[in-house]
Design an enzyme around this catalytic site. Structure first.
Site, PDB file in Angstrom:
ATOM      1  N   SER A 123       0.873  -1.176   0.000  1.00 49.62           N
ATOM      2  CA  SER A 123       0.000   0.000   0.000  1.00 49.62           C
ATOM      3  C   SER A 123       0.908   1.223   0.000  1.00 49.62           C
ATOM      4  O   SER A 123       1.665   1.430   0.933  1.00 49.62           O
ATOM      5  CB  SER A 123      -0.898   0.003   1.233  1.00 49.62           C
ATOM      6  OG  SER A 123      -1.645   1.190   1.282  1.00 49.62           O
ATOM      7  N   ARG A 124       0.848   2.009  -1.071  1.00 55.42           N
ATOM      8  CA  ARG A 124       1.834   3.083  -1.229  1.00 55.42           C
ATOM      9  C   ARG A 124       1.513   4.331  -0.417  1.00 55.42           C
ATOM     10  O   ARG A 124       2.392   5.159  -0.199  1.00 55.42           O
ATOM     11  CB  ARG A 124       1.987   3.438  -2.713  1.00 55.42           C
ATOM     12  CG  ARG A 124       2.548   2.292  -3.521  1.00 55.42           C
ATOM     13  CD  ARG A 124       2.962   2.698  -4.930  1.00 55.42           C
ATOM     14  NE  ARG A 124       3.372   1.494  -5.663  1.00 55.42           N
ATOM     15  CZ  ARG A 124       2.611   0.826  -6.493  1.00 55.42           C
ATOM     16  NH1 ARG A 124       1.385   1.229  -6.707  1.00 55.42           N
ATOM     17  NH2 ARG A 124       3.041  -0.249  -7.106  1.00 55.42           N
ATOM     18  N   VAL A 125       0.272   4.507   0.006  1.00 55.33           N
ATOM     19  CA  VAL A 125      -0.050   5.684   0.826  1.00 55.33           C
ATOM     20  C   VAL A 125      -0.748   5.317   2.125  1.00 55.33           C
ATOM     21  O   VAL A 125      -0.846   6.136   3.032  1.00 55.33           O
ATOM     22  CB  VAL A 125      -0.940   6.698   0.055  1.00 55.33           C
ATOM     23  CG1 VAL A 125      -0.192   7.301  -1.095  1.00 55.33           C
ATOM     24  CG2 VAL A 125      -2.218   6.055  -0.413  1.00 55.33           C
TER      25      VAL A 125
END
Length: 503
Positions: free
Chosen positions: A364-366
């Site tokens: 999950s990048r954010v």
């Protein structure tokens, strides 16, 4: 007799005075070629891209190809009722769908027509299905989580409001199950959910609606469905229609969660349309703009700035892979557009680990910056421990007897974490429930529990906490963090449960 003639003359004069013919102009064309749901229309010189066209029998079409001497249109309905030579009129309108509160709890087709037998939609508001995504200055950073109620997701692959998190995996690995659980978990969270089914079996869509009704989730959900039996044009516009419905609520300052199930079938429908419209095929016979097909859809997910109401639209697109091939054309396209992916592995699913999320390939990048502090406190080392366990497990199967104590302990801890992260379907957990059990396993309170009894332990533990120490879960859920006094009370509660429980 004369009086009667005078009356007739007066009536005729009145009719003549009141008579007025309105002069109207219409952009009219003729169907010159027809086949497979595609019509070539000659004469619509002023037609616009994505404009609705009126065919006979109240059948609508969509202008997609604007060529020099004809317009290529896809027919949104029963194209077998149309024949060559039929008159076609340009409406001057683009495809619009009804929006607003009256559509919540309803099952609609991509044109906003009801499919649940509950009568017409009573709303006067509508909006076009296509719209330019909000710009950078209109957005705010993603810093608030959207809890799915699934331990494995909320702890290691967290999703923030306004994020686009791809759910990817082979057939029958539980992709839709994660999305449905996430929708059920929004009950009481003031989040409006939209489930868009593209190219799914009608029986599956009916099953999803029945499940949502059973768990009282239809009260905050809209279902937009273009089934496998529907024409390709309806499947093509379905995700955009659902997105437009969600944007209306987002602009009112509300939070929206939208599921696209699935975008692979959406790309198939678009490829079918493009080939029938004789657009040049590219890689895997998809048209050259297939990336734009999904980027213009997923970029509309956003968290709006406070000046614009602070609403959010969170997207969970689903992609079905073939034989685990994440490097295929459509999967790589969508991975590059989204802010992370949850990769579901068939081997894990078949081994009984459900949800079957592969921690190494999922990211999950954010979401990490949007994660609740309480979850960060217990899940900080969880992902690392699990990844190390998977690596050790691969080596250990060759010679378990030769392992040192530290490695054996790490393997035992990893097995217990794996068991704890298993979760039945339709059973989302609150933040307090997730944090308390993850705290117990990461701090070693389950090290003495036999692996086969871990799930029974968890069930008894939650029951014990609910009856004996409800304040602990409540304070974690309300404070969003584990305060020192809460942690002390939690340690005592776990120790008391371990001493007096037979699981």
């Amino acid at each position: 007799m004369a009086a009667r003639e005078q009356d007739i003359v007066a009536i005729i004069k009145e009719e003549i005075q009141q008579f007025g013919a309105e002069v109207t102009t219409a952009n009219v064309g003729t169907v010159v070629e027809l086949g497979d749901g595609i019509a070539r229309v000659h004469g619509l010189s002023a037609a616009k891209y994505n404009e609705l066209l009126q065919f006979p029998h109240d059948i609508m079409g969509l202008a997609l190809n604007l060529e020099e001497d004809n317009v290529g249109a896809v027919i949104l309905g029963e194209y077998n009722r149309i024949s060559e030579g039929d008159e076609v009129r340009a409406t001057g309108r683009v495809v619009e769908v009804p929006v607003g509160d009256p559509i919540i709890g309803r099952v609609l087709d991509p044109l906003g027509r009801p499919r649940d037998g509950k009568g017409p939609i009573k709303t006067e508001k509508s909006r076009p299905i296509e719209r330019v995504a909000p710009g950078v200055t209109m957005r705010e950073p993603v810093d608030t989580p959207i809890m799915t109620g699934i331990k494995a997701v909320d702890s290691m692959i967290p999703i923030g409001r306004g994020q686009r998190e791809l759910i990817i995996g082979d057939r029958f690995t539980g992709k839709s199950a994660i999305a449905i659980d996430a929708i059920i978990a929004q009950k009481g969270e003031n989040v409006i959910c939209i489930y868009v089914a593209v190219g799914q079996k009608t029986s599956k869509v009916a099953q999803v609606v029945a499940t949502l009704e059973k768990y009282e989730a239809m009260n905050h959900t809209i279902v937009v469905t273009a089934d496998a039996s529907d024409p390709a044009p309806l499947q093509y516009i379905a995700p955009y229609a659902g997105c437009a419905m969600g944007e209306e609520f987002m602009e009112e300052g509300k939070d929206v969660l939208i599921v696209y199930d699935d975008l692979y079938k959406h790309a198939w429908a678009y490829r079918q349309l493009s080939l029938l419209l004789r657009r040049p095929p590219g890689r895997e016979a998809y048209p050259g703009d297939v990336f734009y097909l999904h980027s213009r859809l997923l970029e509309r997910s956003a968290r709006l700035s406070s000046e614009l109401g602070g609403g959010s639209l969170t997207a969970l697109p689903i992609i079905e892979t073939q034989a685990g091939d994440m490097s295929a054309y459509i999967p790589t396209n969508v991975i590059s557009i989204t802010d992370g992916q949850i990769y579901l592995e068939p081997d894990l699913f078949n081994a009984g680990i459900r949800p079957a999320a592969n921690v190494g390939l999922s990211v999950s990048r954010v979401g990490g910056s949007a994660q609740r502090k309480a979850m960060r406190q217990v899940a900080g080392t969880l992902r690392l421990e699990l990844a190390q366990f998977r690596e050790l497990q691969a080596f250990a199967q060759f010679g378990a007897a030769d392992l040192d104590k530290a490695t054996r302990d790490q393997l035992d801890r990893g097995r217990r974490i794996t068991e704890i992260l298993k979760q039945p379907q339709y059973a989302p957990m609150s933040l307090g429930q997730q944090v308390t059990i993850l705290y117990a396993v990461t701090k070693g309170y389950l090290d003495e529990v036999p692996v086969e009894k871990v799930l029974a332990y968890e069930e008894s533990f939650h029951r014990f906490m609910k009856t004996s120490y409800p304040d602990i879960e409540r304070s974690i859920t309300e404070d969003k963090e584990i305060k020192p006094d809460t942690e002390e009370a939690l340690r005592k509660a776990i120790s008391e449960f371990n001493e007096g429980s037979a699981y």
